[in-house]
Design a protein around this motif. Structure first.
Motif, PDB file in Angstrom:
ATOM      1  N   LEU A 173      18.731   3.254   5.232  1.00  0.00           N
ATOM      2  CA  LEU A 173      19.081   4.419   4.422  1.00  0.00           C
ATOM      3  C   LEU A 173      18.928   5.714   5.208  1.00  0.00           C
ATOM      4  CD1 LEU A 173      17.722   3.507   0.874  1.00  0.00           C
ATOM      5  CD2 LEU A 173      20.032   3.261   1.800  1.00  0.00           C
ATOM      6  N   PHE A 174      17.925   5.797   6.075  1.00  0.00           N
ATOM      7  CA  PHE A 174      17.849   6.952   6.974  1.00  0.00           C
ATOM      8  C   PHE A 174      19.071   6.975   7.889  1.00  0.00           C
ATOM      9  CE2 PHE A 174      13.115   7.418   6.368  1.00  0.00           C
ATOM     10  CZ  PHE A 174      13.138   8.765   6.043  1.00  0.00           C
ATOM     11  N   ALA A 175      19.472   5.816   8.401  1.00  0.00           N
ATOM     12  CA  ALA A 175      20.654   5.751   9.261  1.00  0.00           C
ATOM     13  C   ALA A 175      21.886   6.243   8.504  1.00  0.00           C
ATOM     14  CB  ALA A 175      20.868   4.328   9.761  1.00  0.00           C
ATOM     15  N   LEU A 176      22.018   5.855   7.257  1.00  0.00           N
ATOM     16  CA  LEU A 176      23.111   6.335   6.410  1.00  0.00           C
ATOM     17  C   LEU A 176      23.093   7.862   6.327  1.00  0.00           C
ATOM     18  CD1 LEU A 176      25.206   6.406   4.061  1.00  0.00           C
ATOM     19  CD2 LEU A 176      23.359   5.723   2.521  1.00  0.00           C
ATOM     20  N   GLN A 177      21.937   8.431   6.058  1.00  0.00           N
ATOM     21  CA  GLN A 177      21.844   9.880   5.886  1.00  0.00           C
ATOM     22  C   GLN A 177      22.115  10.627   7.191  1.00  0.00           C
ATOM     23  OE1 GLN A 177      17.898   9.450   3.912  1.00  0.00           O
ATOM     24  NE2 GLN A 177      18.693  10.852   2.388  1.00  0.00           N
ATOM     25  N   PHE A 178      21.586  10.116   8.302  1.00  0.00           N
ATOM     26  CA  PHE A 178      21.811  10.784   9.584  1.00  0.00           C
ATOM     27  C   PHE A 178      23.270  10.663  10.027  1.00  0.00           C
ATOM     28  CE2 PHE A 178      17.099   9.823  10.618  1.00  0.00           C
ATOM     29  CZ  PHE A 178      16.702  10.961   9.928  1.00  0.00           C
ATOM     30  N   ALA A 179      23.881   9.505   9.786  1.00  0.00           N
ATOM     31  CA  ALA A 179      25.275   9.310  10.168  1.00  0.00           C
ATOM     32  C   ALA A 179      26.189  10.227   9.352  1.00  0.00           C
ATOM     33  CB  ALA A 179      25.674   7.845   9.988  1.00  0.00           C
ATOM     34  N   LYS A 180      25.907  10.364   8.062  1.00  0.00           N
ATOM     35  CA  LYS A 180      26.722  11.264   7.237  1.00  0.00           C
ATOM     36  C   LYS A 180      26.549  12.712   7.679  1.00  0.00           C
ATOM     37  CE  LYS A 180      29.072  10.412   4.540  1.00  0.00           C
ATOM     38  NZ  LYS A 180      30.517  10.053   4.652  1.00  0.00           N
ATOM     39  N   ALA A 181      25.308  13.087   8.043  1.00  0.00           N
ATOM     40  CA  ALA A 181      25.074  14.448   8.521  1.00  0.00           C
ATOM     41  C   ALA A 181      25.847  14.715   9.813  1.00  0.00           C
ATOM     42  CB  ALA A 181      23.586  14.682   8.740  1.00  0.00           C
ATOM     43  N   ALA A 182      26.088  13.653  10.596  1.00  0.00           N
ATOM     44  CA  ALA A 182      26.836  13.785  11.849  1.00  0.00           C
ATOM     45  C   ALA A 182      28.343  13.735  11.634  1.00  0.00           C
ATOM     46  CB  ALA A 182      26.424  12.684  12.819  1.00  0.00           C
ATOM     47  N   GLY A 183      28.778  13.507  10.401  1.00  0.00           N
ATOM     48  CA  GLY A 183      30.207  13.507  10.104  1.00  0.00           C
ATOM     49  C   GLY A 183      30.872  12.151  10.170  1.00  0.00           C
ATOM     50  N   ALA A 184      30.074  11.072  10.177  1.00  0.00           N
ATOM     51  CA  ALA A 184      30.632   9.721  10.274  1.00  0.00           C
ATOM     52  C   ALA A 184      30.890   9.124   8.899  1.00  0.00           C
ATOM     53  CB  ALA A 184      29.677   8.824  11.052  1.00  0.00           C
ATOM     54  N   GLN A 185      31.716   8.078   8.884  1.00  0.00           N
ATOM     55  CA  GLN A 185      31.850   7.239   7.701  1.00  0.00           C
ATOM     56  C   GLN A 185      30.815   6.127   7.799  1.00  0.00           C
ATOM     57  OE1 GLN A 185      35.711   5.747   6.729  1.00  0.00           O
ATOM     58  NE2 GLN A 185      36.242   7.680   5.733  1.00  0.00           N
ATOM     59  N   VAL A 186      30.326   5.671   6.648  1.00  0.00           N
ATOM     60  CA  VAL A 186      29.262   4.658   6.645  1.00  0.00           C
ATOM     61  C   VAL A 186      29.629   3.519   5.697  1.00  0.00           C
ATOM     62  CG1 VAL A 186      26.830   4.161   6.208  1.00  0.00           C
ATOM     63  CG2 VAL A 186      27.494   6.359   7.199  1.00  0.00           C
ATOM     64  N   ILE A 187      29.501   2.312   6.229  1.00  0.00           N
ATOM     65  CA  ILE A 187      29.615   1.084   5.431  1.00  0.00           C
ATOM     66  C   ILE A 187      28.207   0.503   5.332  1.00  0.00           C
ATOM     67  CG2 ILE A 187      30.644  -1.209   5.265  1.00  0.00           C
ATOM     68  CD1 ILE A 187      32.830  -0.196   7.210  1.00  0.00           C
ATOM     69  N   ILE A 188      27.803   0.103   4.144  1.00  0.00           N
ATOM     70  CA  ILE A 188      26.455  -0.446   3.973  1.00  0.00           C
ATOM     71  C   ILE A 188      26.536  -1.778   3.242  1.00  0.00           C
ATOM     72  CG2 ILE A 188      25.891   0.630   1.739  1.00  0.00           C
ATOM     73  CD1 ILE A 188      23.144   1.406   3.223  1.00  0.00           C
ATOM     74  N   THR A 189      25.598  -2.674   3.524  1.00  0.00           N
ATOM     75  CA  THR A 189      25.593  -3.992   2.893  1.00  0.00           C
ATOM     76  C   THR A 189      24.348  -4.172   2.040  1.00  0.00           C
ATOM     77  OG1 THR A 189      24.391  -5.147   4.664  1.00  0.00           O
ATOM     78  CG2 THR A 189      26.786  -4.951   4.908  1.00  0.00           C
ATOM     79  N   SER A 190      24.455  -5.045   1.057  1.00  0.00           N
ATOM     80  CA  SER A 190      23.321  -5.399   0.209  1.00  0.00           C
ATOM     81  C   SER A 190      23.695  -6.647  -0.573  1.00  0.00           C
ATOM     82  CB  SER A 190      22.977  -4.261  -0.754  1.00  0.00           C
ATOM     83  OG  SER A 190      21.964  -4.646  -1.672  1.00  0.00           O
ATOM     84  N   SER A 191      22.690  -7.321  -1.111  1.00  0.00           N
ATOM     85  CA  SER A 191      22.956  -8.447  -2.011  1.00  0.00           C
ATOM     86  C   SER A 191      23.006  -7.989  -3.458  1.00  0.00           C
ATOM     87  CB  SER A 191      21.871  -9.522  -1.855  1.00  0.00           C
ATOM     88  OG  SER A 191      20.595  -8.982  -2.199  1.00  0.00           O
ATOM     89  N   SER A 192      22.862  -6.665  -3.674  1.00  0.00           N
ATOM     90  CA  SER A 192      22.787  -6.117  -5.026  1.00  0.00           C
ATOM     91  C   SER A 192      23.843  -5.042  -5.225  1.00  0.00           C
ATOM     92  CB  SER A 192      21.389  -5.526  -5.261  1.00  0.00           C
ATOM     93  OG  SER A 192      21.372  -4.654  -6.369  1.00  0.00           O
TER      94      SER A 192
END
Length: 335
Positions: A173-192
């Motif tokens: 989740l930190f990686a998600l937030q830092f990547a978005k702050a850098a202007g990237a698109q983010v794909i995330i996985t979960s079983s939920s």
């Protein structure tokens, strides 16, 4: 003062005991700990799986934040009343990791932050970003710095990049937030699906449920016009690495952080070679990296994702909550 001790391995065997109050020596700072956070490493340490030869008794937990109550002779960086958070490896201030840095980590081999008071070298602390609480700051030393190292330092993520983060634990989740702050698109996985919906409120562009889509690497390729992602934040280890390799683009980066799915596997190296992939192991990061991360957190007003806050007397319940694997983000304990 009260401390939590591992006298014997096992969550149920954690005990609260009294120890003498520490006193700050020359160059040291005495910190009243207000909050700590749990990492998977801490769970493994308590269970005896991280280092079965760890010397006991041990005060666990590497991540903690609090306020300065006294300083020793020669201290210049902090004064009483300052809000501070401890760095993970107390002797790693900058540059590449060394054996000495690895041996200076809190919560094993040395005593950690599950105490009312700790005396640490002033160099082993950083100021807390003003907009964060003690509870939020306590999540930063391992999960935050590791994600920053992976996404910014190693991944060099830029606008237009696509990042794949596996799972919804603290690092991802930190990686998600830092990547978005850098202007990237983010794909995330979960079983939920519920967790995927929460991740989208943090900025995730796409979510893949790997329970209903076990070939999640193919789903990633479908979302990227078969090109693959620029970076994979790999926390699964042996159980997910092969699919992460398939999901990465030509010349992409896979930052290997965790071994939640195992630490040993037979790996076909051909796609690594043919795609020119860069596989890089990440071991948290030094103080200078922590300070750079905090500047970005302040600039972008980033707030860590906290799943639940427990009280000190409920530390066993906090570890059981982590072991169950149902959390979204970080688990915090008020001290």
């Amino acid at each position: 003062m009260k401390v939590i001790e591992i006298a014997e391995f096992g969550i149920a065997k954690l005990t609260s005991v009294e120890r003498p109050d520490p006193q700050p020596g020359p160059g040291q700072v005495l910190v009243r700990v207000r909050a700590v956070s749990l990492n998977y490493r801490d769970l493994m340490t308590v269970q005896g799986h991280y280092n079965p030869r760890q010397k006991l008794p041990l005060i666990p937990l590497s991540d903690g934040a609090g306020e300065v109550v006294a300083v020793g002779a020669g201290v210049r960086r902090f004064k009483p009343g300052d809000r501070v958070v401890a760095i993970f490896a107390q002797k790693w201030l900058g540059g590449e990791p060394t054996p000495a840095a690895r041996g200076s980590t809190l919560g094993g081999p040395g005593d950690g932050m599950a105490a009312e008071l700790v005396a640490l070298d002033e160099d082993g602390l950083v100021p807390i970003p003003e907009h964060l609480s003690f509870e939020q700051a306590a999540t930063l030393p391992c999960a935050g710095v590791t994600a920053w190292n992976a996404v910014v330092e190693q991944g060099r993520v830029r606008p237009g990049h696509t990042v794949l983060a596996l799972g919804t634990g603290g690092v991802s989740l930190f990686a998600l937030q830092f990547a978005k702050a850098a202007g990237a698109q983010v794909i995330i996985t979960s079983s939920s699906d519920e967790k995927l919906a929460k991740a989208k409120t943090l900025g995730a562009d796409h979510g893949i449920n790997y329970s209903t889509q076990p070939d999640w690497d193919a789903a990633v390729l479908g979302l990227t016009d078969k090109a693959g992602v620029d970076q994979v934040v790999e926390v699964g280890g042996a159980g997910t690495l092969a699919r992460s390799i398939k999901a990465a683009r030509m010349g992409g980066t896979i930052t290997i952080i965790g071994v939640l799915g195992g630490n040993a596997t037979e790996l076909d190296l051909r796609p690594v070679l043919m795609k020119g992939l860069r596989l890089h192991g990440v071991f948290v990061g030094p103080r200078e990296m922590f300070e750079a991360m905090n500047r970005a957190i302040t600039t972008h007003r980033i707030e860590p994702a906290i799943d639940k806050v427990f009280e000190r007397d409920d530390l066993q319940a906090a570890f059981e909550h982590m072991a169950a694997g149902r959390h979204f983000g970080k688990i915090v304990v008020r001290m």
